[in-house]
Design a protein around this motif. Sequence first.
Motif, mmCIF file in Angstrom:
data_model
loop_
_atom_site.group_PDB
_atom_site.id
_atom_site.type_symbol
_atom_site.label_atom_id
_atom_site.label_comp_id
_atom_site.label_asym_id
_atom_site.label_seq_id
_atom_site.Cartn_x
_atom_site.Cartn_y
_atom_site.Cartn_z
ATOM 1 N N ASN A 51 0.910 -1.148 0.047
ATOM 2 C CA ASN A 51 0.108 -0.109 -0.013
ATOM 3 C C ASN A 51 0.971 1.237 -0.059
ATOM 4 O O ASN A 51 2.154 1.252 0.664
ATOM 5 N N ASP A 69 11.097 -16.905 7.930
ATOM 6 C CA ASP A 69 9.938 -16.477 7.710
ATOM 7 C C ASP A 69 10.271 -15.083 7.705
ATOM 8 O O ASP A 69 9.339 -14.291 7.838
ATOM 9 N N ILE A 119 7.431 -11.873 8.289
ATOM 10 C CA ILE A 119 7.342 -11.182 9.196
ATOM 11 C C ILE A 119 7.382 -9.592 8.941
ATOM 12 O O ILE A 119 6.836 -8.603 9.571
ATOM 13 N N LEU A 149 5.009 -6.591 9.783
ATOM 14 C CA LEU A 149 5.322 -5.492 10.371
ATOM 15 C C LEU A 149 5.045 -4.143 9.592
ATOM 16 O O LEU A 149 4.324 -3.038 10.076
ATOM 17 N N GLU A 173 5.504 2.573 19.040
ATOM 18 C CA GLU A 173 4.332 1.709 19.372
ATOM 19 C C GLU A 173 4.831 0.296 18.927
ATOM 20 O O GLU A 173 4.440 -0.580 19.431
ATOM 21 N N MET A 174 5.514 0.226 17.845
ATOM 22 C CA MET A 174 5.778 -1.161 17.482
ATOM 23 C C MET A 174 6.764 -1.811 18.321
ATOM 24 O O MET A 174 6.668 -2.955 18.275
ATOM 25 N N GLY A 175 7.645 -1.083 18.777
ATOM 26 C CA GLY A 175 8.822 -1.676 19.564
ATOM 27 C C GLY A 175 10.047 -2.221 18.642
ATOM 28 O O GLY A 175 9.315 -2.496 17.485
ATOM 29 N N TYR A 201 -7.137 -11.370 15.029
ATOM 30 C CA TYR A 201 -6.081 -10.576 14.283
ATOM 31 C C TYR A 201 -5.105 -9.990 15.155
ATOM 32 O O TYR A 201 -5.248 -9.929 16.461
ATOM 33 N N GLN A 206 4.401 -5.419 22.177
ATOM 34 C CA GLN A 206 4.395 -4.612 20.886
ATOM 35 C C GLN A 206 4.604 -5.512 19.724
ATOM 36 O O GLN A 206 5.038 -6.698 19.891
ATOM 37 N N GLU A 207 4.205 -5.004 18.529
ATOM 38 C CA GLU A 207 4.177 -5.805 17.194
ATOM 39 C C GLU A 207 5.737 -6.334 16.986
ATOM 40 O O GLU A 207 5.704 -7.543 16.753
ATOM 41 N N TYR A 267 4.949 -10.402 16.612
ATOM 42 C CA TYR A 267 5.062 -10.951 15.211
ATOM 43 C C TYR A 267 6.213 -11.856 15.167
ATOM 44 O O TYR A 267 5.705 -13.057 14.679
ATOM 45 N N SER A 286 5.170 -16.011 14.286
ATOM 46 C CA SER A 286 5.831 -16.629 13.351
ATOM 47 C C SER A 286 6.385 -17.988 13.814
ATOM 48 O O SER A 286 6.524 -18.917 13.178
ATOM 49 N N TYR A 343 -3.191 -19.476 10.139
ATOM 50 C CA TYR A 343 -3.958 -18.298 9.984
ATOM 51 C C TYR A 343 -4.852 -18.346 8.717
ATOM 52 O O TYR A 343 -4.396 -19.166 7.829
ATOM 53 N N PRO A 397 -6.140 -3.083 3.933
ATOM 54 C CA PRO A 397 -6.115 -4.346 3.269
ATOM 55 C C PRO A 397 -6.439 -5.732 4.139
ATOM 56 O O PRO A 397 -6.658 -5.689 5.319
ATOM 57 N N ARG A 425 -6.587 -8.809 6.347
ATOM 58 C CA ARG A 425 -5.798 -9.337 7.627
ATOM 59 C C ARG A 425 -5.474 -10.765 7.825
ATOM 60 O O ARG A 425 -6.593 -11.579 7.536
ATOM 61 N N LYS A 426 -4.443 -11.106 8.594
ATOM 62 C CA LYS A 426 -4.333 -12.335 8.977
ATOM 63 C C LYS A 426 -5.157 -12.790 10.307
ATOM 64 O O LYS A 426 -4.813 -12.260 11.350
ATOM 65 N N TYR A 481 -5.639 -15.521 13.212
ATOM 66 C CA TYR A 481 -4.998 -16.534 13.627
ATOM 67 C C TYR A 481 -5.950 -17.415 14.559
ATOM 68 O O TYR A 481 -6.675 -16.897 15.174
#
Lengths: 282, 108
Positions: free
Chosen positions: A12, A40, A44, A48, A78-80, B30, B46-47, B51, B55, B65, B74, B76-77, B79
Amino acid sequence: MNKVTTISLAGNAYQVEEAGYERLTTYLADARAALAGNPDAEEIIRDLEAAIGEKLARRMGPHANVASEAQVAEALEEMGPVDPSAGAERAAKAQGDAGAGPKRLYNLPSKAVVCGVCAGIAAYFDLDPTVVRLAFVAATLLTGGGWILFYAIMAVFVPYAKTPEEEARAAGAPFTAEEVVARAKEGWAQLKKSGAEWKRYAREEKRRRREEALAWRRSDRDYGYRYYRHGPTFLEELIQLAIVVAILAAVYAFIPETRGVYHALGADIQQAWAWLNARVAR
Amino acid sequence: MENADDKFAPLRKGLLEFATLKVIAKESVYAADILARLASTEFATQEGTLYPLLSKMRQDGLLDYEWQESEAGPPRKYYRLTAKGRERLAETERYWQRIITTLRRIGA
């Protein structure tokens, strides 16, 4: 006024200030580094990216279509940082399983009777070397000596384990199915690559020869004599052959470890010759 | 996000997979739902941490997922746990109970 860059996150498009773009680049580069070795990793990273995109979209609101550096920084906060431990643990486990790396077939001169071919096979399949040797002897008798050729091929083409690591890998833990698939893919990719390379090489070689031939013809016309028209003469070929023999002899003389291979090959050639003669005579 | 009890960070880290299994076991979710569910707990994360963990859990065959269209943005996955994931969750629950019991008895 700030310069704006358009970027794509997980497919996007987003517009961000250039300083924000740099932050994003750094974040993703760090993420990639943290995920190095994780099978992976790409997936990932894509997840992200999608999450960052959602955070940016939420921040920009309906009337703004550019994410400021501050908004990017907030989203990344926020993601860290990407936690490398999940992948690292797995990579370490895979390493531990296979000792110093994937198991592979070696000849083991340290345990050899002849060249270590049987010892290598025994280590690979976790069998008693004596059993393998007896099987080889039996196979040799059954095939009227033909099996020795197989042995010779193995002795020549299978690498010799020289270091302790290689010896450890000769008897390493068996592959997991995943590794077999991964290795097969890798091998196929290499094969395709080398195939393409070979084709290119062949094409170039053909072109080069044609040009050379043209050049000879031209020089023929220009100077009125024939120069090197028919390729190497018999004498030149004889000299080349002599050079090859000299190199082989030098290897035999100066690298004693290779003698086993020569002896085995010599014996096999004699065997093969005798076998052929016997067939022809009959 | 900051947790004052940094000394317990390793403990939380070790239990994050357990917590994640529990969240996913309830309904297919999600990634952002998981984060939201954990946000108010000690396991807030956090992500960047979740993530890679998701994985890894997928590689271990604990979860799976599927892509689902979202109202905005978009796909979404989502799980959900596999049979193996459910088994692991039950196993972890039992083990956790055992540890708690042990800890209680040791002090008594």
